[in-house]
Design a protein around this motif. Structure first.
Motif, mmCIF file in Angstrom:
data_model
loop_
_atom_site.group_PDB
_atom_site.id
_atom_site.type_symbol
_atom_site.label_atom_id
_atom_site.label_comp_id
_atom_site.label_asym_id
_atom_site.label_seq_id
_atom_site.Cartn_x
_atom_site.Cartn_y
_atom_site.Cartn_z
ATOM 1 N N ASN A 11 38.048 -31.864 40.602
ATOM 2 C CA ASN A 11 38.440 -33.001 39.774
ATOM 3 C C ASN A 11 39.543 -32.544 38.829
ATOM 4 N N GLN B 61 43.630 -34.317 42.393
ATOM 5 C CA GLN B 61 43.012 -35.638 42.301
ATOM 6 C C GLN B 61 43.769 -36.530 41.312
ATOM 7 N N SER C 259 38.018 -36.256 48.640
ATOM 8 C CA SER C 259 38.703 -36.934 47.544
ATOM 9 C C SER C 259 38.058 -38.285 47.251
#
Length: 683
Positions: A470, A474, A506
């Motif tokens: 994250n 992303q 993702s």
């Protein structure tokens, strides 16, 4: 859909720009103008799901070296046949009535065809004779390296030689009659070789244990290193010239993949690279006799093809005749020989094929009988694919594409972020069946070539700095979605995310960490813990026993080496699995029971973890399926399940009623049926 694998200053350039033209960074006005033009068009008719299962009627087509015939593989009902079409306009004839071949190559003398199937290589004469059949793979790890340009009819094979518990690697010449000539045996895995006119290996590229390197061979067979390659530097040897130069394509000692010459003095010269300075070389066209490069194609942003050297005028004429298209070229040998031209576009599901005669400039359509072209959607029913670039929050220019459905007000349309697999991969300018399927249902589709993607140079790939949780990668996707919304593209209250393999990962990240943005997700074969998945992949998965063992070094260079405790801990801490309690959004997961790229037990464990927490994910598993669905019913099920999920939460059109076979497949293979799939739940 896989996880990690697979100028000269005086040259005048003639570009082919695939419509629509590339947009500059933050080109808000151009994007809005393009959206307005699409909105003004008639609404496209809704097409059946099966229209988006890419047509395999024509599997492959290859021009003979003399340019006097086209060989092609054609699906007919339950079989595949090899056909031969005379270039002078005669009728095609069948050479082989049934074959499993997926690729074909002509011999240099034009008298034989080499048919490559997943497990075998077969030689077939154009007079109907059948040559030898050679098994591929197996314990020998036998593979086809390339056509042997020094012989009338031969290929080069690479294979493993077992010596006790050890192994060596051999390069062998095999002719159409099956005669074998060993050319070299080596303790290292040999990627590629270049031969002189006498058929001797004069250069080779091999894996050195922690890097790849290019060597020249001395007369006594000894090696002399001329290029040491860094991680994610690749090269392909095209030819050895009489003056001692090596022609090749790749990105050694540079950023972008390009056409290169390594002189006899070992000085590297760029013969051609993307004039825009933003795309890797995608394809190079060679003269079949001299192996000299004639054309270069780039497809990471706006598809463009350029002529090289003496071929500039020919390529320019072809480009003028097919403006705004993505052109693929195969050349016959000699100034008067015909060229085979493929016409592609984001709005063409199936390529169109032509023969070009340089003597009169005539471009003649071929391979267009109804049996080949039937059921291909009309271009007006498909969405324009716009190349875009936006600026991320840290200033990095990020590339991508957006598909705008014709006749739809994009500001009021649901928006779906489609994330590519890999992550060492990228979206290209051409046709994408899943994206066009969604656009045909009225969804705006955003495809980000986030940093870490290939196709835009080595520096762009390494710009991820391993931040695949994250983190930065992303955020590139999320910020691209928000940028589009700010341009009036997409309804901010109806945004979804879909993807396969790394794209599935993702998707899980997006639903877990950005639930305020993404309302629903569809994840195909998703690793739920990238650290664990990378470790499994190199130790037990499909790429765990690759002969060159280079995957570990690539992952280490990309800061994805999960054998490193710190990297493993970082990826695990940011993983969807470790943060499963945060997952609140509706989720559909699809996977293959025999997947050797992402372990099915990882996928099932994640789904079970969510269910134990009171969530209601749906899980569809193809029992003996691999990493991606291949057969027609599982492929249609993939699209139907995706459409069902998105419609339930983003308000798209209700899916067409599934047929009996599809219903039976869903009832049999839905391991978990969330509320969207209760009709297919097992009683």
């Amino acid at each position: 859909m896989t996880m990690l694998r697979t100028l000269g200053g005086t040259l005048a350039l003639c570009a082919l720009l695939l419509a629509p033209r590339a947009l500059p960074a933050q080109a808000s006005e151009s994007l809005r103008a393009a959206e307005a033009a699409q909105r003004a068009l008639p609404r496209a008719p809704r097409l059946p799901r099966t229209a988006f299962l890419e047509n395999r009627t024509l599997v492959a087509a290859q021009l003979s070296p003399a340019g006097d015939a086209v060989a092609y593989l054609r699906e007919q009902k339950d079989s595949r046949a090899l056909w031969l079409l005379p270039a002078n306009g005669g009728k095609p004839r069948v050479l082989v009535g049934s074959t499993q071949a997926e690729q074909l190559m002509w011999s240099r003398d034009g008298r034989w065809l080499f048919l490559r199937a997943p497990r075998s290589l077969t030689m077939v004469g154009i007079d109907g004779r059948t040559g030898v059949r050679v098994p591929l793979g197996g314990n020998e790890r036998r593979r086809v390296m390339k056509l042997d340009p020094s012989q009338p009819a031969a290929v080069l094979l690479g294979e493993r030689v077992r010596i006790g518990k050890g192994e060596r690697w051999r390069v062998v010449r095999m002719d159409a009659q099956g005669r074998r000539t060993p050319l070299r045996e080596d303790a290292r895995w040999i990627h590629d070789v270049a031969l002189d006119a006498q058929g001797r290996i004069v250069a080779l590229a091999r894996f050195e244990g922690d890097h790849d390197a290019l060597y020249r061979l001395r007369a006594d067979g000894a090696l002399r290193e001329v290029l040491r390659l860094r991680p994610m530097e690749r090269l392909e040897l095209l030819a050895a010239t009489p003056d001692g130069s090596l022609l090749m394509e790749g990105n050694p000692a540079g950023d972008l993949r390009r056409v290169l010459r390594l002189g006899a003095d070992d000085k590297l010269q760029t013969l051609h690279q993307d004039p825009r300075g933003e795309a890797d070389l995608d394809e190079v066209t060679l003269d079949p006799r001299t192996q000299q490069p004639l054309a270069a194609s780039y497809r990471s942003t706006v598809a463009a093809t350029y002529g090289i050297g003496a071929a500039q005028a020919t390529v320019a004429d072809i480009v003028r005749k097919l403006p705004g298209r993505d052109i693929g070229l195969q050349a016959g040998s000699g100034a008067s020989a015909r060229w085979l031209v493929s016409e592609r576009a984001a709005t063409l599901r199936d390529p169109r094929w032509y023969l070009y005669d340089p003597r009169d400039g005539r471009l003649r359509r071929i391979l267009d009988d109804p049996g080949i072209t039937a059921h291909s959607p009309k271009e007006t029913a498909l969405a324009r694919k716009l190349a875009i670039a936006y600026t991320a929050s840290d200033g990095r220019r990020v590339h991508g594409f957006v598909l705008l459905p014709p006749g739809v007000d994009a500001a009021r349309a649901p928006l779906v972020a489609q994330v590519h697999g890999g992550p060492i991969n990228h979206f290209r300018a051409g046709y994408d069946g899943t994206a066009q399927f969604l656009a045909n249902r009225g969804y705006v589709v955003f495809q980000s070539n986030f940093r870490g993607s290939t196709g835009h140079g080595r520096d762009y790939t390494f710009a991820s700095h391993g931040d695949y949780g994250n983190g930065r990668v992303q955020r590139d996707i999320v910020e691209g979605v928000r940028w589009l919304l700010a341009q009036g593209i997409g309804d901010a209250n109806r945004v979804g995310i879909v993807g396969h393999s790394f794209g599935g990962y993702s998707t899980l990240l997006g639903l877990t960490f950005q639930p305020e943005l993404f309302k629903v997700g569809v994840a195909g074969s998703p690793p739920a813990d990238l650290g664990w998945s990378m470790r499994w992949l190199v130790e037990a998965g499909e790429q765990g026993d690759l002969p060159d063992r280079s995957l570990r070094h690539t992952l280490r260079a990309l800061s994805l080496d999960s054998t490193d405790p710190a990297t493993y801990a970082r990826l695990h801490a940011q993983s969807p699995l470790a943060n499963a309690a945060k997952m609140q959004r509706p989720l559909l997961i699809m996977a293959g029971g025999a997947d050797r790229t992402v372990a099915i037990r990882e996928v099932v464990n994640y789904a079970a973890t969510l269910k134990a927490m009171g969530r209601q994910p749906s899980l569809l598993v193809e029992p003996n399926g691999g990493h991606s669905p291949v057969d027609p019913v599982p492929r249609e099920a993939y699209l139907f399940a995706m459409e069902t999920m998105l419609q339930a939460h983003l308000g798209g059109p209700v899916p067409e009623v599934p047929g009996q076979r599809l219903c039976a497949y869903l009832r049999e293979n839905l391991r978990l049926a969330g509320p969207e799939f209760k009709a297919f739940a097992k009683k």
